[in-house]
Write a protein that holds these residues in place. Structure first.
Motif, PDB file in Angstrom:
ATOM      1  N   ARG A 137       0.818  -1.218   0.000  1.00  0.00           N
ATOM      2  CA  ARG A 137       0.000   0.000   0.000  1.00  0.00           C
ATOM      3  C   ARG A 137       0.847   1.262   0.000  1.00  0.00           C
ATOM      4  O   ARG A 137       0.467   2.286   0.575  1.00  0.00           O
ATOM      5  CB  ARG A 137      -0.990  -0.019   1.172  1.00  0.00           C
ATOM      6  CG  ARG A 137      -1.976  -1.170   1.131  1.00  0.00           C
ATOM      7  CD  ARG A 137      -2.961  -1.102   2.279  1.00  0.00           C
ATOM      8  NE  ARG A 137      -3.876  -0.001   2.145  1.00  0.00           N
ATOM      9  CZ  ARG A 137      -5.007  -0.037   1.428  1.00  0.00           C
ATOM     10  NH1 ARG A 137      -5.340  -1.130   0.778  1.00  0.00           N
ATOM     11  NH2 ARG A 137      -5.794   1.018   1.362  1.00  0.00           N
TER      12      ARG A 137
ATOM     13  N   LEU B 205       2.164   4.247  -2.260  1.00  0.00           N
ATOM     14  CA  LEU B 205       1.816   4.929  -3.492  1.00  0.00           C
ATOM     15  C   LEU B 205       3.092   5.498  -4.112  1.00  0.00           C
ATOM     16  O   LEU B 205       3.764   6.343  -3.513  1.00  0.00           O
ATOM     17  CB  LEU B 205       0.819   6.047  -3.194  1.00  0.00           C
ATOM     18  CG  LEU B 205       0.168   6.752  -4.371  1.00  0.00           C
ATOM     19  CD1 LEU B 205      -0.661   5.783  -5.193  1.00  0.00           C
ATOM     20  CD2 LEU B 205      -0.695   7.905  -3.877  1.00  0.00           C
TER      21      LEU B 205
ATOM     22  N   ASP C 254     -10.038  12.511  -2.822  1.00  0.00           N
ATOM     23  CA  ASP C 254     -10.886  11.335  -2.959  1.00  0.00           C
ATOM     24  C   ASP C 254     -12.055  11.672  -3.874  1.00  0.00           C
ATOM     25  O   ASP C 254     -12.118  12.772  -4.448  1.00  0.00           O
ATOM     26  CB  ASP C 254     -11.336  10.810  -1.593  1.00  0.00           C
ATOM     27  CG  ASP C 254     -12.248  11.783  -0.849  1.00  0.00           C
ATOM     28  OD1 ASP C 254     -12.750  12.750  -1.462  1.00  0.00           O
ATOM     29  OD2 ASP C 254     -12.474  11.577   0.356  1.00  0.00           O
TER      30      ASP C 254
ATOM     31  N   SER D  12      -4.095  14.181   0.648  1.00  0.00           N
ATOM     32  CA  SER D  12      -2.639  14.307   0.794  1.00  0.00           C
ATOM     33  C   SER D  12      -2.158  15.548   0.055  1.00  0.00           C
ATOM     34  O   SER D  12      -2.638  15.855  -1.041  1.00  0.00           O
ATOM     35  CB  SER D  12      -1.945  13.059   0.224  1.00  0.00           C
ATOM     36  OG  SER D  12      -0.533  13.184   0.270  1.00  0.00           O
TER      37      SER D  12
ATOM     38  N   THR E 179      -0.188   4.762   2.232  1.00  0.00           N
ATOM     39  CA  THR E 179      -1.646   4.849   2.245  1.00  0.00           C
ATOM     40  C   THR E 179      -2.278   3.832   3.204  1.00  0.00           C
ATOM     41  O   THR E 179      -3.430   3.444   3.026  1.00  0.00           O
ATOM     42  CB  THR E 179      -2.209   4.626   0.829  1.00  0.00           C
ATOM     43  OG1 THR E 179      -1.952   3.266   0.419  1.00  0.00           O
ATOM     44  CG2 THR E 179      -1.575   5.577  -0.164  1.00  0.00           C
TER      45      THR E 179
ATOM     46  N   TRP F 189      -7.246   6.753   4.271  1.00  0.00           N
ATOM     47  CA  TRP F 189      -7.385   6.177   2.934  1.00  0.00           C
ATOM     48  C   TRP F 189      -8.382   5.008   2.906  1.00  0.00           C
ATOM     49  O   TRP F 189      -8.548   4.372   1.863  1.00  0.00           O
ATOM     50  CB  TRP F 189      -6.033   5.659   2.449  1.00  0.00           C
ATOM     51  CG  TRP F 189      -4.971   6.707   2.339  1.00  0.00           C
ATOM     52  CD1 TRP F 189      -4.127   7.140   3.323  1.00  0.00           C
ATOM     53  CD2 TRP F 189      -4.621   7.473   1.177  1.00  0.00           C
ATOM     54  NE1 TRP F 189      -3.279   8.114   2.861  1.00  0.00           N
ATOM     55  CE2 TRP F 189      -3.560   8.338   1.537  1.00  0.00           C
ATOM     56  CE3 TRP F 189      -5.091   7.500  -0.142  1.00  0.00           C
ATOM     57  CZ2 TRP F 189      -2.966   9.215   0.638  1.00  0.00           C
ATOM     58  CZ3 TRP F 189      -4.502   8.382  -1.035  1.00  0.00           C
ATOM     59  CH2 TRP F 189      -3.466   9.223  -0.645  1.00  0.00           C
TER      60      TRP F 189
ATOM     61  N   TYR G 203      -9.430   7.887  -6.513  1.00  0.00           N
ATOM     62  CA  TYR G 203      -8.688   9.104  -6.199  1.00  0.00           C
ATOM     63  C   TYR G 203      -8.244   9.804  -7.478  1.00  0.00           C
ATOM     64  O   TYR G 203      -8.150   9.187  -8.540  1.00  0.00           O
ATOM     65  CB  TYR G 203      -7.457   8.784  -5.339  1.00  0.00           C
ATOM     66  CG  TYR G 203      -7.793   8.160  -4.006  1.00  0.00           C
ATOM     67  CD1 TYR G 203      -8.045   8.942  -2.892  1.00  0.00           C
ATOM     68  CD2 TYR G 203      -7.895   6.773  -3.883  1.00  0.00           C
ATOM     69  CE1 TYR G 203      -8.376   8.366  -1.675  1.00  0.00           C
ATOM     70  CE2 TYR G 203      -8.231   6.192  -2.674  1.00  0.00           C
ATOM     71  CZ  TYR G 203      -8.467   6.993  -1.571  1.00  0.00           C
ATOM     72  OH  TYR G 203      -8.802   6.422  -0.372  1.00  0.00           O
TER      73      TYR G 203
ATOM     74  N   ILE H 256      -7.173   2.601  -5.117  1.00  0.00           N
ATOM     75  CA  ILE H 256      -6.527   1.873  -4.026  1.00  0.00           C
ATOM     76  C   ILE H 256      -7.585   0.956  -3.423  1.00  0.00           C
ATOM     77  O   ILE H 256      -8.595   1.446  -2.900  1.00  0.00           O
ATOM     78  CB  ILE H 256      -5.964   2.807  -2.944  1.00  0.00           C
ATOM     79  CG1 ILE H 256      -4.910   3.737  -3.535  1.00  0.00           C
ATOM     80  CG2 ILE H 256      -5.368   1.999  -1.796  1.00  0.00           C
ATOM     81  CD1 ILE H 256      -4.322   4.711  -2.536  1.00  0.00           C
TER      82      ILE H 256
END
Length: 286
Positions: free
Chosen positions: A142, A144, A165, A172, A190, A195, A201, A220
């Protein structure tokens, strides 16, 4: 003086083609903790890309008052020409709807603390596209991974990475400078609970004068309650009670297995487990 003022207050663009209609969105600029005259930024994001007809909301997360007005401090006689808020006390917010006219961007500042400035620009009217590559990948841990490159003229110049989102919440905000060769690379963890409520996203890379934004959508996968419950049951079956262990790449103390067993038995909620993971993530980082 007039020409200089126009250049400083708003950057004008003449679009070559008529722009299609866009759905109206609301975007939030957060006012962070006031820190005197230091170089710490007040506004997050510093430069906000929007579309014509969108609404911008300034939300005061500080412990002191602020007042937002369009313009720049060097030309106080023209402040508030395009928009101005009332005094925003801690916890208060105020919104302004902005339509594109002759202006491609608007500068603004805090009247109480005029060394803090921000910028809003209409991304669909930018005549430039200087991003050569932008890739976004999520690994099995996880993490990114964001990397790419822009035109060589932007080497060492600052940029922002904004991640929203699906409800336009800013998840972020990263401020860095491009490498000398105009490349960039960022790694964002994340695994925290912020998240965990969405899977869709959009990333916006913001940089340049005039400002431009390059967008990239990505997903994600959300860890479901069922996934977490299966992992909890597996850990409960481990008889080695005195060994620390990993869950979602977070190092947890051996006694936390009891918490996971309680969750597996429906004695506590998944939110309580998630909050515990966030706590231990921060503890491991400190």
């Amino acid at each position: 003086m007039t020409m200089l003022f126009i250049l400083l207050i708003a950057i004008t663009f003449v679009p070559i083609l008529l722009s299609p209609a866009f759905a109206e969105n609301t975007w939030t600029v957060f006012l962070s903790q006031y820190d005197g005259t230091s170089h710490k930024e007040l506004f997050s994001p510093i430069e906000l890309p929007i579309k014509s007809g969108d609404t911008v909301t300034w939300e005061n997360h500080d412990s002191t008052n602020h007042k937002i007005t369009s313009g720049i401090p060097k030309f106080p006689e023209s402040s508030g020409k395009f928009f101005s808020t009332s005094i925003l006390k801690p916890g208060q917010s105020e919104s302004v709807k902005l339509e594109h006219t002759d202006y491609g961007a608007y500068y603004y500042f805090c009247e109480i603390h005029p060394w803090f400035t921000g910028k809003i620009f209409f991304e669909e009217f930018s005549p430039y596209n200087s991003t050569n590559e932008l890739s976004v990948e999520v690994d099995k841990n996880r993490k990114l991974m964001i990397k790419g490159n822009v035109d060589s003229d932007f080497g060492t110049l600052p940029y922002e990475i904004l991640i929203y989102d699906s409800k336009n919440n800013l998840i972020s905000h990263t401020v860095k400078s491009f490498n000398k060769d105009a490349t960039f690379e960022n790694i964002i963890d994340t695994s925290s609970s912020v998240w965990s409520h969405d899977s869709n996203y959009v990333l916006k890379l913001v940089y340049g004068v005039p400002s431009e934004a390059t967008s990239k959508t990505f997903k994600i996968p959300i860890m479901t309650n069922k996934d977490l419950q299966l992992k909890s049951k597996e850990l409960c079956q481990n008889k080695d009670k005195k060994s620390n262990f990993l869950l979602e790449q977070v190092t947890l103390p051996y006694w936390y297995k009891d918490t996971l067993c309680w969750f597996a038995s429906d004695l506590i909620s998944s939110q309580e487990v998630s909050d515990g993971l966030v706590f231990f993530t921060k503890s491991n980082m400190s």
